[in-house]
Scaffold this motif. Sequence first.
Motif, PDB file in Angstrom:
ATOM      1  N   HIS A  27       0.838  -1.198   0.000  1.00 54.69           N
ATOM      2  CA  HIS A  27       0.000   0.000   0.000  1.00 54.69           C
ATOM      3  C   HIS A  27       0.876   1.252   0.000  1.00 54.69           C
ATOM      4  CE1 HIS A  27      -3.789  -2.153   0.805  1.00 54.69           C
ATOM      5  NE2 HIS A  27      -2.994  -2.994   1.445  1.00 54.69           N
ATOM      6  N   GLN A  28       0.495   2.195  -0.857  1.00 53.20           N
ATOM      7  CA  GLN A  28       1.192   3.476  -0.949  1.00 53.20           C
ATOM      8  C   GLN A  28       0.435   4.525  -0.146  1.00 53.20           C
ATOM      9  OE1 GLN A  28       2.044   4.902  -4.953  1.00 53.20           O
ATOM     10  NE2 GLN A  28       1.742   7.025  -4.307  1.00 53.20           N
ATOM     11  N   VAL A  29       1.193   5.393   0.526  1.00 52.36           N
ATOM     12  CA  VAL A  29       0.628   6.558   1.208  1.00 52.36           C
ATOM     13  C   VAL A  29       1.291   7.799   0.625  1.00 52.36           C
ATOM     14  CG1 VAL A  29       0.402   7.811   3.377  1.00 52.36           C
ATOM     15  CG2 VAL A  29       0.162   5.316   3.346  1.00 52.36           C
ATOM     16  N   SER A  30       0.481   8.738   0.167  1.00 51.55           N
ATOM     17  CA  SER A  30       0.987   9.994  -0.367  1.00 51.55           C
ATOM     18  C   SER A  30       0.406  11.141   0.439  1.00 51.55           C
ATOM     19  CB  SER A  30       0.608  10.165  -1.844  1.00 51.55           C
ATOM     20  OG  SER A  30       1.103   9.088  -2.613  1.00 51.55           O
ATOM     21  N   ALA A  31       1.254  12.116   0.741  1.00 51.46           N
ATOM     22  CA  ALA A  31       0.791  13.310   1.451  1.00 51.46           C
ATOM     23  C   ALA A  31       1.424  14.524   0.782  1.00 51.46           C
ATOM     24  CB  ALA A  31       1.168  13.242   2.923  1.00 51.46           C
ATOM     25  N   LYS A  32       0.579  15.409   0.297  1.00 51.52           N
ATOM     26  CA  LYS A  32       1.043  16.601  -0.410  1.00 51.52           C
ATOM     27  C   LYS A  32       0.714  17.851   0.383  1.00 51.52           C
ATOM     28  CE  LYS A  32      -1.177  18.066  -4.105  1.00 51.52           C
ATOM     29  NZ  LYS A  32      -1.639  18.187  -5.506  1.00 51.52           N
ATOM     30  N   ALA A  33       1.674  18.755   0.462  1.00 55.15           N
ATOM     31  CA  ALA A  33       1.447  20.074   1.053  1.00 55.15           C
ATOM     32  C   ALA A  33       1.584  21.107  -0.060  1.00 55.15           C
ATOM     33  CB  ALA A  33       2.452  20.354   2.166  1.00 55.15           C
ATOM     34  N   TYR A  34       0.652  22.050  -0.117  1.00 56.84           N
ATOM     35  CA  TYR A  34       0.719  23.076  -1.162  1.00 56.84           C
ATOM     36  C   TYR A  34       0.098  24.373  -0.653  1.00 56.84           C
ATOM     37  CZ  TYR A  34      -4.187  21.795  -2.113  1.00 56.84           C
ATOM     38  OH  TYR A  34      -5.530  21.546  -2.002  1.00 56.84           O
ATOM     39  N   TYR A  35       0.455  25.455  -1.328  1.00 57.84           N
ATOM     40  CA  TYR A  35      -0.081  26.768  -0.958  1.00 57.84           C
ATOM     41  C   TYR A  35       0.028  27.713  -2.153  1.00 57.84           C
ATOM     42  CZ  TYR A  35       4.807  28.345  -0.327  1.00 57.84           C
ATOM     43  OH  TYR A  35       6.136  28.663  -0.510  1.00 57.84           O
ATOM     44  N   PHE A  36      -0.617  28.864  -2.013  1.00 55.83           N
ATOM     45  CA  PHE A  36      -0.651  29.866  -3.071  1.00 55.83           C
ATOM     46  C   PHE A  36      -0.050  31.165  -2.523  1.00 55.83           C
ATOM     47  CE2 PHE A  36      -4.193  26.960  -3.557  1.00 55.83           C
ATOM     48  CZ  PHE A  36      -4.084  26.557  -4.877  1.00 55.83           C
ATOM     49  N   PRO A  37       1.220  31.452  -2.819  1.00 55.53           N
ATOM     50  CA  PRO A  37       1.785  32.720  -2.348  1.00 55.53           C
ATOM     51  C   PRO A  37       1.127  33.934  -3.006  1.00 55.53           C
ATOM     52  CG  PRO A  37       3.304  31.595  -3.817  1.00 55.53           C
ATOM     53  CD  PRO A  37       2.190  30.645  -3.546  1.00 55.53           C
ATOM     54  N   ASN A  38       0.540  33.707  -4.179  1.00 54.64           N
ATOM     55  CA  ASN A  38      -0.254  34.737  -4.843  1.00 54.64           C
ATOM     56  C   ASN A  38      -1.258  34.024  -5.744  1.00 54.64           C
ATOM     57  OD1 ASN A  38       1.080  34.247  -7.487  1.00 54.64           O
ATOM     58  ND2 ASN A  38       2.868  35.142  -6.433  1.00 54.64           N
ATOM     59  N   HIS A  39      -2.124  34.796  -6.397  1.00 52.14           N
ATOM     60  CA  HIS A  39      -3.200  34.179  -7.185  1.00 52.14           C
ATOM     61  C   HIS A  39      -2.678  33.431  -8.400  1.00 52.14           C
ATOM     62  CE1 HIS A  39      -6.829  35.481  -5.105  1.00 52.14           C
ATOM     63  NE2 HIS A  39      -6.249  36.664  -4.903  1.00 52.14           N
ATOM     64  N   ALA A  40      -1.472  33.732  -8.855  1.00 52.29           N
ATOM     65  CA  ALA A  40      -0.968  33.130 -10.085  1.00 52.29           C
ATOM     66  C   ALA A  40      -0.018  31.964  -9.838  1.00 52.29           C
ATOM     67  CB  ALA A  40      -0.262  34.183 -10.927  1.00 52.29           C
ATOM     68  N   THR A  41       0.294  31.665  -8.573  1.00 51.38           N
ATOM     69  CA  THR A  41       1.335  30.681  -8.280  1.00 51.38           C
ATOM     70  C   THR A  41       0.832  29.627  -7.308  1.00 51.38           C
ATOM     71  OG1 THR A  41       3.009  32.410  -8.556  1.00 51.38           O
ATOM     72  CG2 THR A  41       3.721  30.360  -7.509  1.00 51.38           C
ATOM     73  N   SER A  42       1.151  28.362  -7.620  1.00 50.83           N
ATOM     74  CA  SER A  42       0.877  27.236  -6.717  1.00 50.83           C
ATOM     75  C   SER A  42       2.180  26.505  -6.475  1.00 50.83           C
ATOM     76  CB  SER A  42      -0.157  26.292  -7.328  1.00 50.83           C
ATOM     77  OG  SER A  42      -0.287  25.115  -6.552  1.00 50.83           O
ATOM     78  N   LEU A  43       2.553  26.293  -5.212  1.00 52.93           N
ATOM     79  CA  LEU A  43       3.788  25.615  -4.846  1.00 52.93           C
ATOM     80  C   LEU A  43       3.441  24.374  -4.028  1.00 52.93           C
ATOM     81  CD1 LEU A  43       5.918  28.727  -3.833  1.00 52.93           C
ATOM     82  CD2 LEU A  43       5.980  27.473  -6.007  1.00 52.93           C
ATOM     83  N   ALA A  44       4.105  23.253  -4.327  1.00 55.84           N
ATOM     84  CA  ALA A  44       3.724  21.986  -3.697  1.00 55.84           C
ATOM     85  C   ALA A  44       4.908  21.036  -3.624  1.00 55.84           C
ATOM     86  CB  ALA A  44       2.583  21.328  -4.472  1.00 55.84           C
TER      87      ALA A  44
END
Length: 335
Positions: free
Chosen positions: A122-139
């Motif tokens: 079994h695989q477990v994946s955990a992603k953290a992400y955020y938007f420093p501004n409306h045009a950018t997604s970082l993860a």
Amino acid sequence: MKRRPVPVTFAALFVVALLFSFLSRPGPATAQIAPSLIDRAGGAYNGVEVTLEAGAAPAPGGLVTLTLTARPLRAAPNLYVQWELPDGGELLGGPADDSLGPVGAGQSATSVRQARFPDGVHQVSAKAYYFPNHATSLAALGVLFFNVRADNPTATTLDPRTPVYAPPPVKTTIDKSRLATTGATDRAADGCFNVHGILTRENRMPFTQVVSEPGLPPGTPPRYTGSYQDQLGSAVPVHHILVEMREEDTFSDDSYGYSVTNANGAFSFNFCDDDGFLNDELELYFRVCAEVRDGNTLIASIKNIDDQELYCWDSNVIDSEGGDVDFDLTVYKLS
């Protein structure tokens, strides 16, 4: 006057032996701390660092505690977490999609869950992400694998289902590229061969998902996060990859030269040869190596770190006495 040695009595030896026995006696057993497994991902390019940590692998039906620690490198107005169990299982302790609120640049936040799995990998994946501004997604994504079984369950950062790479056997190779012809020929009776095939691979395609943010004013532009979806089967051609045409013999193999697949993943070889006196049948196969070329220009290659040898794979063998030899469609699986 010489000083005489003092005799050591039997009683003194007994006391020393008794004291030594007491001091060397093992102390009370201490509780053993279960080993933990950690996967680290992300960095400056991702804009966030993540650490996914788990305790010892559980037996079927048992629980494992999972801790995701995320550290955004820019100020995160809201830090999001997404948990996934793609091979099944039960996620406990909170929703799969969660929000940890605002987190300052360089600060850390954690999300803790538990999981229960049936027997199997079994695989477990955990992603953290955020938007420093409306045009950018970082993860960034942390991944762990659990081989859940009643006897000796294990946990690892590598998928145990991934096939182990086995390089082609090392044999002396005789260069017969001089026997290649300029084009296809129908002289099968003369031991001439027209070999062709198509190489394709499965693919992993990115796609976007809208992030739900309740309470935003009407008209606020939606925000998106990215993920991947596997395309199984013959998804895309393996183009501009190095292919070698070979023939299998007992003590050495023959090479009829190299080619590069076209934009559709197709390759072809044309040559005339036999396998010696009274033997017109050739045992043909091709070898694909992890080397991308544009004509004679090398674009990229992937080599084994230990011996700096190219990663290569051999096809199945087709026996032929000449004429058209079709290796048909070869599909390389995701792993």
